[in-house]
Design a protein around this motif. Structure first.
Motif, short mmCIF file in Angstrom:
data_model
loop_
_atom_site.label_atom_id
_atom_site.label_comp_id
_atom_site.label_asym_id
_atom_site.label_seq_id
_atom_site.Cartn_x
_atom_site.Cartn_y
_atom_site.Cartn_z
N GLY A 102 1.63 -4.25 0.80
CA GLY A 102 1.52 -5.03 2.04
C GLY A 102 2.63 -6.04 2.24
O GLY A 102 2.42 -7.08 2.87
N VAL A 103 3.83 -5.73 1.72
CA VAL A 103 4.94 -6.68 1.83
C VAL A 103 6.01 -6.10 2.75
O VAL A 103 6.35 -4.92 2.65
N ASP A 104 6.55 -6.91 3.64
CA ASP A 104 7.59 -6.45 4.58
C ASP A 104 8.79 -5.91 3.84
O ASP A 104 9.23 -6.49 2.85
N HIS A 105 9.33 -4.82 4.36
CA HIS A 105 10.57 -4.32 3.75
C HIS A 105 11.44 -3.62 4.77
O HIS A 105 12.16 -2.68 4.48
N GLU A 106 11.39 -4.12 6.01
CA GLU A 106 12.31 -3.53 6.99
C GLU A 106 13.73 -3.98 6.68
O GLU A 106 13.93 -4.98 5.98
N GLN A 107 14.70 -3.22 7.23
CA GLN A 107 16.10 -3.50 6.95
C GLN A 107 16.39 -4.97 7.26
O GLN A 107 15.93 -5.48 8.29
N GLY A 108 17.11 -5.61 6.38
CA GLY A 108 17.42 -7.02 6.59
C GLY A 108 16.56 -7.93 5.72
O GLY A 108 16.91 -9.08 5.48
N THR A 109 15.43 -7.41 5.22
CA THR A 109 14.59 -8.20 4.32
C THR A 109 15.30 -8.29 2.97
O THR A 109 15.79 -7.29 2.45
N GLU A 110 15.36 -9.48 2.42
CA GLU A 110 16.02 -9.63 1.12
C GLU A 110 15.13 -9.10 0.00
O GLU A 110 13.91 -9.29 0.04
N VAL A 155 13.69 -14.02 -3.62
CA VAL A 155 13.41 -12.87 -2.74
C VAL A 155 12.00 -12.30 -2.91
O VAL A 155 11.58 -11.48 -2.11
N ALA A 156 11.26 -12.75 -3.92
CA ALA A 156 9.90 -12.22 -4.13
C ALA A 156 8.95 -12.77 -3.06
O ALA A 156 9.09 -13.90 -2.60
N ALA A 157 8.01 -11.93 -2.66
CA ALA A 157 7.03 -12.32 -1.64
C ALA A 157 5.63 -12.06 -2.18
O ALA A 157 5.42 -11.11 -2.92
N PRO A 158 4.66 -12.89 -1.79
CA PRO A 158 3.29 -12.66 -2.29
C PRO A 158 2.65 -11.47 -1.59
O PRO A 158 2.81 -11.29 -0.39
N SER A 159 1.92 -10.67 -2.36
CA SER A 159 1.16 -9.56 -1.77
C SER A 159 -0.17 -10.10 -1.27
O SER A 159 -0.75 -11.00 -1.90
N PRO A 160 -0.68 -9.55 -0.16
CA PRO A 160 -2.02 -9.98 0.29
C PRO A 160 -3.16 -9.49 -0.60
O PRO A 160 -4.31 -9.89 -0.40
N GLU A 161 -2.84 -8.67 -1.59
CA GLU A 161 -3.88 -8.22 -2.54
C GLU A 161 -4.42 -9.44 -3.30
O GLU A 161 -3.71 -10.43 -3.47
N PRO A 162 -5.66 -9.38 -3.81
CA PRO A 162 -6.21 -10.53 -4.53
C PRO A 162 -5.46 -10.84 -5.82
O PRO A 162 -4.87 -9.95 -6.43
#
Ligand code: ATP
Ligand code: MG
Length: 316
Positions: free
Chosen positions: A106-114, A129-136
């Protein structure tokens, strides 16, 4: 300094336990029984530990098999989610330009995302560049965009090309609390996978319970041997996970038995069943654990994660 190493294949010493493809081994005229969604065993679900043991030092696991579609991504995201659900701090680094692990978590990864590209080619730090996942639970993801496809070529002429991920991981570990780091690899043994193999301490190989299951495993073992000898002494084959197992199908049983014979220590006792629920989950940008937590696939992945955590708990 360029610390790339040219590999001398003649120095390989690994004794190949998988001498030939298993092509001729399985009957091809057998019609597999019609697929039936595996039943849920409630007692297995209730027996699962809620809290998983923490390793003494971070475990860095590369999920690799150059054969495509064997369940690398599915296993990465569901094991990572299960460990996070068990109270552990987990980071998934998506090393596949397809970005399937980023999607499923559930993490964004469209072009341009670091993400992984910036780490490998621009010296970005994992923490940036790490992003939190909406998973618990504590589950963070370094996403992969399609740009990563170019990294394979761009890395060829780069300084220290095999160690870039390793350096970023070591920096991250020194400054952040983390119990598990997973790399989801593409179905190839190029420089992206090599970076993950160099950065990891252990390999997890998913093997699909299907025809030709062991094809390619011998090549993977040779690569592991080469990496161990030349680039990363601490790398070991930690876990073999049987995926897409159908207990009604003789072929699945034969493949599982064969794999267990070759890798008796490493193969986890639980097989991941073939399940429509498992394959539907990424369509909802979700793991099967949150999509259908009591399904047979979710329970199997939680059992596998508990066993992985148990096996190395408290060891350095
Ligand atoms: P690639 O080599 O392309 O990266 P992969 O090894 O990562 O593939 P997955 O993407 O995890 O493999 O799985 C391949 C396909 O099989 C996907 O469509 C996935 O949803 C499906 N799949 C994986 N595991 C299961 C399972 N246990 N039951 C049913 N379908 C599954
Ligand atoms: Mg994949």
């Amino acid at each position: 300094m360029n610390d790339s190493v040219d590999v001398d294949v003649s120095r390989e010493t690994f004794e190949d336990p998988v001498k030939r493809p298993k092509r001729a081994h399985y009957p091809t005229d057998e019609t597999p029984p019609e697929f039936v969604e595996p039943e849920v065993d409630v007692s297995r679900e209730t027996a699962l530990p809620r809290v998983l043991p923490q390793p003494v030092s971070p475990r860095i696991i590369v999920v690799a098999n150059q054969k495509g579609g064997v369940g690398k991504t599915t296993s990465t995201v569901n094991l990572a989610a299960a460990l996070a659900l068990g109270g552990l701090k987990v980071l998934v680094i998506d090393v596949d330009p397809q970005g399937n692990a980023s999607t499923a978590l559930g993490v964004d990864h469209e072009q341009g995302t670091e993400g992984t590209y910036e780490i490998l080619l621009e010296g970005a730090s994992i923490a940036d560049v790490a992003a939190p996942s909406p998973e618990p639970g504590h589950l963070w993801v370094v996403p992969a965009t399609i740009d990563l496809a170019a990294a394979e070529l761009e890395l060829v002429s780069a300084m220290g090309r095999e160690r870039r991920l390793d350096k970023a991981v070591q920096r991250y570990i020194a400054r952040n609390e983390v119990d598990y780091i997973f790399f989801d690899c593409p179905p190839s043994l190029g420089l992206l996978t090599l970076n993950a193999l160099v950065a990891a301490t252990e390999i997890l190989v998913p093997i699909q319970c299907e025809y030709y299951a062991l094809e390619g495993v011998s090549q993977l073992l040779r690569t592991i041997n080469m990496v161990t000898g030349e680039l990363n002494n601490s790398l070991r084959l930690g876990t073999v996970l049987l995926t897409m197992y159908d207990k009604r199908n003789t072929l699945s049983k034969d493949v599982a038995a064969e794999v267990r014979k070759h890798f008796p220590e490493q193969t986890l006792p639980v097989e991941i069943p073939r399940s429509v629920r498992v394959s539907e989950a990424p369509g909802y940008r979700s793991t099967v654990l949150s999509y259908d937590s009591k399904s047979a696939g979710a329970v199997a992945y939680r059992e596998a994660a508990a066993e992985i955590a148990r096996r190395n708990a408290g060891s350095k």
